[in-house]
Design a protein around this motif. Structure first.
Motif, PDB file in Angstrom:
ATOM      1  N   GLY A 168      26.919  -4.658  30.929  1.00  0.00           N
ATOM      2  CA  GLY A 168      26.359  -3.318  30.818  1.00  0.00           C
ATOM      3  C   GLY A 168      27.452  -2.274  30.751  1.00  0.00           C
ATOM      4  N   ARG A 169      27.141  -1.087  31.245  1.00  0.00           N
ATOM      5  CA  ARG A 169      28.068   0.037  31.138  1.00  0.00           C
ATOM      6  C   ARG A 169      29.365  -0.189  31.909  1.00  0.00           C
ATOM      7  NH1 ARG A 169      23.353   4.074  33.208  1.00  0.00           N
ATOM      8  NH2 ARG A 169      21.815   3.623  31.582  1.00  0.00           N
ATOM      9  N   GLY A 170      29.239  -0.736  33.115  1.00  0.00           N
ATOM     10  CA  GLY A 170      30.401  -0.849  33.990  1.00  0.00           C
ATOM     11  C   GLY A 170      31.496  -1.742  33.437  1.00  0.00           C
ATOM     12  N   TYR A 171      31.145  -2.973  33.151  1.00  0.00           N
ATOM     13  CA  TYR A 171      32.169  -3.912  32.695  1.00  0.00           C
ATOM     14  C   TYR A 171      32.590  -3.643  31.255  1.00  0.00           C
ATOM     15  CZ  TYR A 171      31.484  -6.210  37.113  1.00  0.00           C
ATOM     16  OH  TYR A 171      31.412  -6.464  38.461  1.00  0.00           O
ATOM     17  N   SER A 172      31.746  -2.946  30.462  1.00  0.00           N
ATOM     18  CA  SER A 172      32.184  -2.545  29.124  1.00  0.00           C
ATOM     19  C   SER A 172      33.382  -1.599  29.225  1.00  0.00           C
ATOM     20  CB  SER A 172      31.040  -1.864  28.364  1.00  0.00           C
ATOM     21  OG  SER A 172      30.006  -2.775  28.095  1.00  0.00           O
ATOM     22  N   ASP A 173      33.305  -0.637  30.141  1.00  0.00           N
ATOM     23  CA  ASP A 173      34.445   0.267  30.362  1.00  0.00           C
ATOM     24  C   ASP A 173      35.688  -0.520  30.757  1.00  0.00           C
ATOM     25  OD1 ASP A 173      32.847   2.444  29.848  1.00  0.00           O
ATOM     26  OD2 ASP A 173      32.826   3.209  31.902  1.00  0.00           O
ATOM     27  N   ASP A 174      35.523  -1.427  31.709  1.00  0.00           N
ATOM     28  CA  ASP A 174      36.668  -2.169  32.227  1.00  0.00           C
ATOM     29  C   ASP A 174      37.262  -3.102  31.177  1.00  0.00           C
ATOM     30  OD1 ASP A 174      36.212  -0.866  34.573  1.00  0.00           O
ATOM     31  OD2 ASP A 174      35.859  -2.647  35.788  1.00  0.00           O
ATOM     32  N   ILE A 175      36.404  -3.711  30.373  1.00  0.00           N
ATOM     33  CA  ILE A 175      36.879  -4.628  29.328  1.00  0.00           C
ATOM     34  C   ILE A 175      37.710  -3.880  28.295  1.00  0.00           C
ATOM     35  CG2 ILE A 175      36.083  -5.989  27.348  1.00  0.00           C
ATOM     36  CD1 ILE A 175      33.738  -6.908  29.225  1.00  0.00           C
ATOM     37  N   LEU A 176      37.229  -2.733  27.831  1.00  0.00           N
ATOM     38  CA  LEU A 176      37.977  -1.981  26.831  1.00  0.00           C
ATOM     39  C   LEU A 176      39.272  -1.429  27.407  1.00  0.00           C
ATOM     40  CD1 LEU A 176      35.076  -0.183  24.960  1.00  0.00           C
ATOM     41  CD2 LEU A 176      36.531  -2.007  24.115  1.00  0.00           C
ATOM     42  N   HIS A 177      39.269  -1.060  28.678  1.00  0.00           N
ATOM     43  CA  HIS A 177      40.517  -0.638  29.311  1.00  0.00           C
ATOM     44  C   HIS A 177      41.506  -1.791  29.359  1.00  0.00           C
ATOM     45  CE1 HIS A 177      43.195   0.105  32.816  1.00  0.00           C
ATOM     46  NE2 HIS A 177      43.223   1.328  32.310  1.00  0.00           N
ATOM     47  N   ARG A 178      41.044  -2.975  29.740  1.00  0.00           N
ATOM     48  CA  ARG A 178      41.934  -4.142  29.792  1.00  0.00           C
ATOM     49  C   ARG A 178      42.486  -4.464  28.404  1.00  0.00           C
ATOM     50  NH1 ARG A 178      42.252  -8.562  33.399  1.00  0.00           N
ATOM     51  NH2 ARG A 178      41.583  -6.955  34.873  1.00  0.00           N
ATOM     52  N   ALA A 179      41.651  -4.307  27.371  1.00  0.00           N
ATOM     53  CA  ALA A 179      42.072  -4.618  26.006  1.00  0.00           C
ATOM     54  C   ALA A 179      42.862  -3.488  25.354  1.00  0.00           C
ATOM     55  CB  ALA A 179      40.842  -4.920  25.159  1.00  0.00           C
ATOM     56  N   ARG A 180      42.981  -2.325  26.049  1.00  0.00           N
ATOM     57  CA  ARG A 180      43.673  -1.145  25.527  1.00  0.00           C
ATOM     58  C   ARG A 180      43.016  -0.644  24.242  1.00  0.00           C
ATOM     59  NH1 ARG A 180      49.082  -0.298  27.578  1.00  0.00           N
ATOM     60  NH2 ARG A 180      49.647  -1.890  29.110  1.00  0.00           N
ATOM     61  N   MET A 181      41.702  -0.630  24.227  1.00  0.00           N
ATOM     62  CA  MET A 181      40.941  -0.192  23.057  1.00  0.00           C
ATOM     63  C   MET A 181      40.144   1.062  23.372  1.00  0.00           C
ATOM     64  SD  MET A 181      39.464  -3.750  21.488  1.00  0.00           S
ATOM     65  CE  MET A 181      40.630  -5.032  20.967  1.00  0.00           C
ATOM     66  N   SER A 182      39.996   1.916  22.381  1.00  0.00           N
ATOM     67  CA  SER A 182      39.213   3.130  22.523  1.00  0.00           C
ATOM     68  C   SER A 182      37.736   2.793  22.720  1.00  0.00           C
ATOM     69  CB  SER A 182      39.361   3.995  21.270  1.00  0.00           C
ATOM     70  OG  SER A 182      38.408   5.035  21.258  1.00  0.00           O
ATOM     71  N   PRO A 183      37.012   3.614  23.497  1.00  0.00           N
ATOM     72  CA  PRO A 183      35.560   3.429  23.591  1.00  0.00           C
ATOM     73  C   PRO A 183      34.864   3.567  22.244  1.00  0.00           C
ATOM     74  CG  PRO A 183      36.333   4.919  25.299  1.00  0.00           C
ATOM     75  CD  PRO A 183      37.482   4.707  24.366  1.00  0.00           C
ATOM     76  N   TYR A 184      35.545   4.214  21.284  1.00  0.00           N
ATOM     77  CA  TYR A 184      34.974   4.410  19.956  1.00  0.00           C
ATOM     78  C   TYR A 184      35.421   3.348  18.948  1.00  0.00           C
ATOM     79  CZ  TYR A 184      33.547   9.106  21.479  1.00  0.00           C
ATOM     80  OH  TYR A 184      32.975  10.179  22.125  1.00  0.00           O
ATOM     81  N   ALA A 185      36.159   2.344  19.397  1.00  0.00           N
ATOM     82  CA  ALA A 185      36.661   1.318  18.481  1.00  0.00           C
ATOM     83  C   ALA A 185      35.511   0.579  17.807  1.00  0.00           C
ATOM     84  CB  ALA A 185      37.550   0.337  19.232  1.00  0.00           C
ATOM     85  N   SER A 186      35.587   0.435  16.474  1.00  0.00           N
ATOM     86  CA  SER A 186      34.585  -0.303  15.705  1.00  0.00           C
ATOM     87  C   SER A 186      35.015  -1.765  15.615  1.00  0.00           C
ATOM     88  CB  SER A 186      34.463   0.288  14.298  1.00  0.00           C
ATOM     89  OG  SER A 186      33.779  -0.592  13.436  1.00  0.00           O
ATOM     90  N   LEU A 187      34.077  -2.670  15.891  1.00  0.00           N
ATOM     91  CA  LEU A 187      34.420  -4.092  15.849  1.00  0.00           C
ATOM     92  C   LEU A 187      34.859  -4.515  14.461  1.00  0.00           C
ATOM     93  CD1 LEU A 187      34.658  -6.800  17.196  1.00  0.00           C
ATOM     94  CD2 LEU A 187      32.195  -7.122  16.945  1.00  0.00           C
ATOM     95  N   ALA A 188      34.213  -3.999  13.419  1.00  0.00           N
ATOM     96  CA  ALA A 188      34.545  -4.405  12.050  1.00  0.00           C
ATOM     97  C   ALA A 188      35.971  -4.034  11.668  1.00  0.00           C
ATOM     98  CB  ALA A 188      33.559  -3.775  11.073  1.00  0.00           C
ATOM     99  N   LYS A 189      36.523  -3.007  12.305  1.00  0.00           N
ATOM    100  CA  LYS A 189      37.873  -2.555  11.955  1.00  0.00           C
ATOM    101  C   LYS A 189      38.966  -3.231  12.777  1.00  0.00           C
ATOM    102  CE  LYS A 189      36.343   1.985  10.305  1.00  0.00           C
ATOM    103  NZ  LYS A 189      36.465   3.454  10.465  1.00  0.00           N
ATOM    104  N   LEU A 190      38.609  -4.077  13.714  1.00  0.00           N
ATOM    105  CA  LEU A 190      39.619  -4.759  14.514  1.00  0.00           C
ATOM    106  C   LEU A 190      40.258  -5.884  13.721  1.00  0.00           C
ATOM    107  CD1 LEU A 190      37.910  -5.102  18.029  1.00  0.00           C
ATOM    108  CD2 LEU A 190      39.350  -3.238  17.160  1.00  0.00           C
ATOM    109  N   THR A 191      41.553  -6.049  13.902  1.00  0.00           N
ATOM    110  CA  THR A 191      42.248  -7.182  13.284  1.00  0.00           C
ATOM    111  C   THR A 191      41.887  -8.470  14.021  1.00  0.00           C
ATOM    112  OG1 THR A 191      44.180  -7.013  14.725  1.00  0.00           O
ATOM    113  CG2 THR A 191      44.172  -5.642  12.714  1.00  0.00           C
ATOM    114  N   ALA A 192      42.279  -9.598  13.447  1.00  0.00           N
ATOM    115  CA  ALA A 192      42.029 -10.890  14.091  1.00  0.00           C
ATOM    116  C   ALA A 192      42.692 -10.937  15.459  1.00  0.00           C
ATOM    117  CB  ALA A 192      42.528 -12.022  13.205  1.00  0.00           C
TER     118      ALA A 192
END
Length: 278
Positions: A168-192
């Motif tokens: 949900g909301r909580g771990y989504s924040d933590d996951i993106l912080h761990r991955a150093r990704m913006s909350p607005y990052a689009s999955l389709a635009k991520l590299t492999a």
């Protein structure tokens, strides 16, 4: 809202409490919380509880004859393990599960929202589980992340239970912080490589949280999220770089992030503040 780590660890504790016992009673303490009308709850009584497990954010109680009892805690639902068993009706109580010779289990809810619910499922009926996507730690979801061209934001995808179940909301924040990704990052635009980084962050954050949740005893207390990394910690220093954590506020939730670690120093517009200055 309790997410995979909280619900998984809770299910394990409830399996220790109820597994192998005979279901004696289901005390419906909040009428609107029962989401099914057939089978009737009393059709489960006298059946043996085989296992208490989890699917997504649902606790799943398997009974003989392939019947199942589900419950979902939503935002404010919590659980008490009552030893010795009780028959009181505390404020906000939803359902009490009583099994012969075991502690009772009380599902309750705090706050103004009343969204916690339970389901009685007949053999072959998946009820609300039918609409869930693959488990977030499953190989199926990992393969999908690596291959999909889904253009939605990663944060949105992780919270969409029909796409992936358990976060949900909580771990989504933590996951993106761990991955150093913006909350607005689009999955389709991520590299492999970025997609692999995302999957590693998912596994690490959830494994660490599950280990912390497994240290609890009894039910599920009112206060949760004491081991969140950034979620709900707006204004506090980032645990990685020390920068003040920022947030983007929406009508129903807010997203917490670190500008230095996740957005290259860019401060994302806070929707709540933007509405105030119009």
């Amino acid at each position: 809202m309790p997410e995979l780590p909280e619900v998984q660890a809770l299910a394990e504790r409830l399996d220790d409490v109820l597994g192998g016992a005979t279901l004696q009673a289901l005390d419906m303490l909040q009428f609107s919380s029962l989401k099914t009308y057939a089978p009737r709850p009393d059709e489960l009584l006298g059946r043996t509880i085989g296992h208490v497990g989890r699917r997504g954010k649902f606790v799943v109680v398997d009974l003989d004859g392939d019947y199942r009892l589900l419950f979902h805690l939503s935002q404010g639902g919590r659980v008490d393990v009552e030893s010795p068993p009780k028959s009181t009706k505390p404020r906000g109580c939803v359902l009490r599960i009583r099994a012969t010779g075991r502690p009772s289990v009380l599902l309750k809810e705090f706050g103004k929202e009343r969204k916690a619910g339970w389901w009685v499922l007949a053999p072959g009926d998946d009820g609300p589980l039918e609409k869930l996507g693959p488990e977030v730690l499953s190989e199926g979801f990992a393969s999908w992340v690596l291959e999909t061209d889904d253009a939605r934001r990663v944060h949105t995808i992780l919270r969409d239970q029909r796409t992936v179940a358990g976060v949900g909301r909580g771990y989504s924040d933590d996951i993106l912080h761990r991955a150093r990704m913006s909350p607005y990052a689009s999955l389709a635009k991520l590299t492999a490589a970025e997609r692999e980084t995302l999957l590693s962050a998912i596994r690490e954050v959830l494994d660490e949280a599950l280990a912390a949740e497994r240290s609890r005893t009894g039910g599920l207390p009112t206060k949760l999220g004491d081991h969140f990394i950034v979620h709900g910690k707006y204004g506090e220093p980032c645990p990685r770089c020390g920068e003040d954590l920022r947030r983007v506020s929406y009508e129903s939730h807010e997203v917490t992030y670190c500008p230095r670690c996740q957005t290259g120093g860019k401060i994302l517009a806070d929707r709540r503040l933007s509405r105030l200055v119009r």
